[in-house]
Scaffold this motif. Structure first.
Motif, PDB file in Angstrom:
ATOM      1  N   TRP A   5       5.138 -17.290 -35.516  1.00 21.05           N
ATOM      2  CA  TRP A   5       3.875 -16.921 -34.887  1.00 21.05           C
ATOM      3  C   TRP A   5       3.902 -15.479 -34.381  1.00 21.05           C
ATOM      4  N   LYS A   6       5.012 -15.056 -33.807  1.00 21.04           N
ATOM      5  CA  LYS A   6       5.122 -13.684 -33.302  1.00 21.04           C
ATOM      6  C   LYS A   6       5.014 -12.675 -34.432  1.00 21.04           C
ATOM      7  N   GLU A   7       5.626 -12.999 -35.573  1.00 23.57           N
ATOM      8  CA  GLU A   7       5.535 -12.077 -36.704  1.00 23.57           C
ATOM      9  C   GLU A   7       4.103 -11.979 -37.208  1.00 23.57           C
ATOM     10  N   MET A   8       3.407 -13.121 -37.281  1.00 24.33           N
ATOM     11  CA  MET A   8       2.015 -13.114 -37.730  1.00 24.33           C
ATOM     12  C   MET A   8       1.139 -12.308 -36.766  1.00 24.33           C
ATOM     13  N   TRP A   9       1.423 -12.432 -35.473  1.00 25.54           N
ATOM     14  CA  TRP A   9       0.623 -11.710 -34.479  1.00 25.54           C
ATOM     15  C   TRP A   9       0.852 -10.195 -34.556  1.00 25.54           C
ATOM     16  N   ARG A  13      -2.671  -7.479 -39.903  1.00 25.29           N
ATOM     17  CA  ARG A  13      -3.353  -6.975 -41.100  1.00 25.29           C
ATOM     18  C   ARG A  13      -2.775  -7.579 -42.367  1.00 25.29           C
ATOM     19  N   LYS A  14      -1.461  -7.619 -42.449  1.00 29.15           N
ATOM     20  CA  LYS A  14      -0.815  -8.153 -43.650  1.00 29.15           C
ATOM     21  C   LYS A  14      -1.127  -9.638 -43.837  1.00 29.15           C
ATOM     22  N   MET A  17      -4.826 -10.321 -44.766  1.00 28.28           N
ATOM     23  CA  MET A  17      -5.071 -10.119 -46.191  1.00 28.28           C
ATOM     24  C   MET A  17      -4.620 -11.339 -46.991  1.00 28.28           C
ATOM     25  N   LEU A  18      -3.463 -11.877 -46.631  1.00 30.70           N
ATOM     26  CA  LEU A  18      -2.955 -13.055 -47.314  1.00 30.70           C
ATOM     27  C   LEU A  18      -3.867 -14.255 -47.079  1.00 30.70           C
ATOM     28  N   PHE A  19      -4.407 -14.379 -45.861  1.00 30.49           N
ATOM     29  CA  PHE A  19      -5.346 -15.467 -45.564  1.00 30.49           C
ATOM     30  C   PHE A  19      -6.611 -15.335 -46.405  1.00 30.49           C
ATOM     31  N   VAL A  20      -7.150 -14.126 -46.512  1.00 29.55           N
ATOM     32  CA  VAL A  20      -8.383 -13.921 -47.278  1.00 29.55           C
ATOM     33  C   VAL A  20      -8.174 -14.300 -48.741  1.00 29.55           C
ATOM     34  N   ILE A  21      -7.053 -13.880 -49.324  1.00 26.75           N
ATOM     35  CA  ILE A  21      -6.768 -14.211 -50.722  1.00 26.75           C
ATOM     36  C   ILE A  21      -6.642 -15.725 -50.891  1.00 26.75           C
ATOM     37  N   THR A  22      -5.903 -16.362 -49.993  1.00 27.25           N
ATOM     38  CA  THR A  22      -5.734 -17.817 -50.064  1.00 27.25           C
ATOM     39  C   THR A  22      -7.076 -18.523 -49.875  1.00 27.25           C
ATOM     40  N   PHE A  23      -7.871 -18.044 -48.926  1.00 26.86           N
ATOM     41  CA  PHE A  23      -9.180 -18.653 -48.675  1.00 26.86           C
ATOM     42  C   PHE A  23     -10.077 -18.576 -49.906  1.00 26.86           C
TER      43      PHE A  23
END
Length: 337
Positions: A5-9, A13-14, A17-23
């Motif tokens: 979670w800390k790394e995601m926070w 931005r990175k 972007m991965l969430f948008v592509i997956t979505f």
């Protein structure tokens, strides 16, 4: 989990972007699922609306109502249903419909209040039809009188409903021998009748299986492609942060904890993408016109969402394998490639 979670926070931005592509991949899959379910329902909605669960067909019909011909008389004791494609004229214009003839005294279909010669029609047939208007069979000139509306489509075309009384009168005036397409219920006048359920009949509608097989293949490819894309991104992310991972291992952090952090990130991103796509799908369903065959079946959407989550977790095994290969001494010493 906290590490992930800390790394995601810190790298919003990175991971955004991965969430948008997956979505987008999941959204495309759910939209195709909605379209496939909508077309499946549109193919046999007239059968969906009936209360009958078991039908007896001609054994040579291959499960298709329009190819089933059972010789009966007009006064048969069994409840029967007849299905026949017709070309009717409306104000001189030809339209293709499917006639459904049902027992008047049963609880099947919207025909209980109809008199001989009357029909109710699916609204998609025409916007200009009203009570008392006529539909004329092009082949026999038999005149059907409009008595109301009732939703029902068969093989992606509009349905008109009538009673068995009208059906046999139509055959008589057309100088055709009396027949029906199916006997309703478990009793049959034929010893070798083809027994079919409602779902079996729907799946036997011409074009249904080929249509649904195409959509199933499309969804399968999207699931596999989406899994490869997600796996490739996480693998590249893992390669980019090998020095940090080497330091974490050197200070005593176990590969299991690092691996759990990676799995947590995969699950969070995919879950968020699936949940968001389901929400968007319901919005799309509310906005698109009713004429478009689109249906939100939460069970099917949840099934393909769960499959995508499962495949994504399997795909995470590749970056996890790379994590286990990290040698802290080589990474810190700058010898790793």
């Amino acid at each position: 989990m906290q590490l992930g979670w800390k790394e995601m926070w810190r790298q919003k931005r990175k991971f955004s972007m991965l969430f948008v592509i997956t979505f987008l991949i999941v959204m495309l899959t759910t939209l195709i699922t909605g379209l496939a379910d909508g077309l499946a329902y549109d193919n046999g909605s007239a059968l969906h609306e009936l209360n009958a669960t078991t039908y007896q067909l001609d054994p040579d019909s291959e499960g298709q109502l329009t190819r089933s011909f059972i010789d009966v008389t007009a006064n048969t004791l069994n409840e029967t249903m007849s299905v026949r494609p017709l070309t009717v004229t409306i104000d001189g214009k030809k339209e293709e419909v499917t006639l459904f003839a049902l027992p008047k005294d049963g609880n099947i279909g919207p025909v209980s209040a109809l008199r001989k010669g009357e029909v109710v029609f699916d609204p998609s047939l025409s916007e200009n039809l009203g009570l008392g208007d006529s539909l004329i069979d092009f082949a026999s000139n038999y005149r059907f009188t409009i008595a109301g509306e009732a939703s029902g489509r068969y093989s992606h075309g509009p349905v008109i409903y009538t009673t068995n009384e009208t059906w046999f009168d139509y055959l008589n005036q057309s100088e055709q021998r009396p027949y029906v397409s199916a006997e309703i219920g478990t009793e049959s006048t034929m010893s070798d009748a083809l027994v079919m359920s409602q779902q079996d009949l729907i799946e036997s509608v011409p074009g249904y299986s080929a249509e649904q097989s195409t959509f199933t293949m499309m969804r399968a490819f999207l699931l596999v492609i989406g899994t490869f894309i997600l796996t490739a991104f996480f693998y590249l992310f893992t390669l980019q942060k090998l020095p940090e991972l080497g330091i974490l291992k050197a200070i005593g952090l176990s590969p299991r904890i690092i691996g759990r952090a990676l799995l947590f990130q995969v699950i969070v991103i995919v879950l968020a993408a699936v949940a968001t796509s389901i929400g968007v799908m319901y919005v799309v369903d509310a906005l698109i016109p009713s004429s478009l065959p689109f249906l939100v079946d939460f069970g099917h959407v949840a099934l393909f969402g769960s499959m995508f989550i499962f495949l994504s977790v399997l795909g995470a095994l590749l970056p996890l394998w790379k994590l286990r290969q990290v040698d802290a001494i080589e990474i810190i010493g700058g010898k790793a490639s």
